[in-house]
Design an enzyme around this catalytic site. Sequence first.
Site, PDB file in Angstrom:
ATOM      1  N   GLY A   9       0.830  -1.204   0.000  1.00 14.53           N
ATOM      2  CA  GLY A   9       0.000   0.000   0.000  1.00 14.53           C
ATOM      3  C   GLY A   9       0.859   1.246   0.000  1.00 14.53           C
ATOM      4  O   GLY A   9       2.031   1.211  -0.379  1.00 14.53           O
ATOM      5  N   CYS A  10       0.288   2.346   0.439  1.00 15.85           N
ATOM      6  CA  CYS A  10       0.987   3.632   0.465  1.00 15.85           C
ATOM      7  C   CYS A  10       2.305   3.495   1.232  1.00 15.85           C
ATOM      8  O   CYS A  10       2.319   3.097   2.394  1.00 15.85           O
ATOM      9  CB  CYS A  10       0.102   4.697   1.107  1.00 15.85           C
ATOM     10  SG  CYS A  10       0.910   6.296   1.259  1.00 15.85           S
ATOM     11  N   PHE A  11       3.404   3.824   0.568  1.00 14.33           N
ATOM     12  CA  PHE A  11       4.706   3.583   1.180  1.00 14.33           C
ATOM     13  C   PHE A  11       4.974   4.424   2.412  1.00 14.33           C
ATOM     14  O   PHE A  11       5.786   4.054   3.250  1.00 14.33           O
ATOM     15  CB  PHE A  11       5.853   3.669   0.176  1.00 14.33           C
ATOM     16  CG  PHE A  11       5.918   4.848  -0.756  1.00 14.33           C
ATOM     17  CD1 PHE A  11       5.331   6.071  -0.486  1.00 14.33           C
ATOM     18  CD2 PHE A  11       6.614   4.711  -1.952  1.00 14.33           C
ATOM     19  CE1 PHE A  11       5.434   7.139  -1.372  1.00 14.33           C
ATOM     20  CE2 PHE A  11       6.733   5.770  -2.850  1.00 14.33           C
ATOM     21  CZ  PHE A  11       6.136   6.990  -2.554  1.00 14.33           C
ATOM     22  N   TRP A  12       4.280   5.547   2.579  1.00 10.82           N
ATOM     23  CA  TRP A  12       4.476   6.350   3.794  1.00 10.82           C
ATOM     24  C   TRP A  12       4.152   5.531   5.037  1.00 10.82           C
ATOM     25  O   TRP A  12       4.901   5.518   6.004  1.00 10.82           O
ATOM     26  CB  TRP A  12       3.578   7.578   3.808  1.00 10.82           C
ATOM     27  CG  TRP A  12       3.736   8.552   2.702  1.00 10.82           C
ATOM     28  CD1 TRP A  12       4.814   8.727   1.875  1.00 10.82           C
ATOM     29  CD2 TRP A  12       2.760   9.514   2.302  1.00 10.82           C
ATOM     30  NE1 TRP A  12       4.566   9.737   0.996  1.00 10.82           N
ATOM     31  CE2 TRP A  12       3.319  10.243   1.227  1.00 10.82           C
ATOM     32  CE3 TRP A  12       1.488   9.835   2.739  1.00 10.82           C
ATOM     33  CZ2 TRP A  12       2.629  11.274   0.599  1.00 10.82           C
ATOM     34  CZ3 TRP A  12       0.807  10.863   2.110  1.00 10.82           C
ATOM     35  CH2 TRP A  12       1.368  11.571   1.051  1.00 10.82           C
TER      36      TRP A  12
END
Length: 170
Positions: A9-12
Amino acid sequence: MQIAIIAAGCFWGVQEVYLRKFIPAAAILKTSVGYTGGITADPTYKEVCTNTTNHAEALKIEFDEKLTSYDKIIEFFFAMHDPTTSNQQGNDIGTQYRSAIFTTNPEQATIAKRVMNEVQAKHYPNKKIVTQILPAGKWWDAEDYHQLYLEKNPDGYRCSSHFLRWNVFE
């Protein structure tokens, strides 16, 4: 030192969960977010978000194998996101948000498959894990503003599916 490359998912959020929740914290030597698994060279965030590059938002983890194992890095990966959704984590939808493990050698591929089978049997007996296990290809670091994004922006967007579903460290 060994390298693990994962997409969840979102790498953050993936980066934040590893940096805040992985035990022992000292085992994680360095992380960077970036793009891999796609068909275009040197992609930008804007390009990856078009769903035309086939790149995943990914996390590269450099870890001390004297303090932890690749097995533990991968089990943590399965615990911190939903590996049963295809091209989606929470409200984030698209191929860049797929669940994937990019292995750097045959031993990592064997370990990733074994851990995935163990997690499937123990934690997801009624849902199929759709995580891709692929040889690592070219890696491109994401733009600087993405690196440690949630550390620099504590009120920034967090994916609702990034949390630990079981205690990996018992």
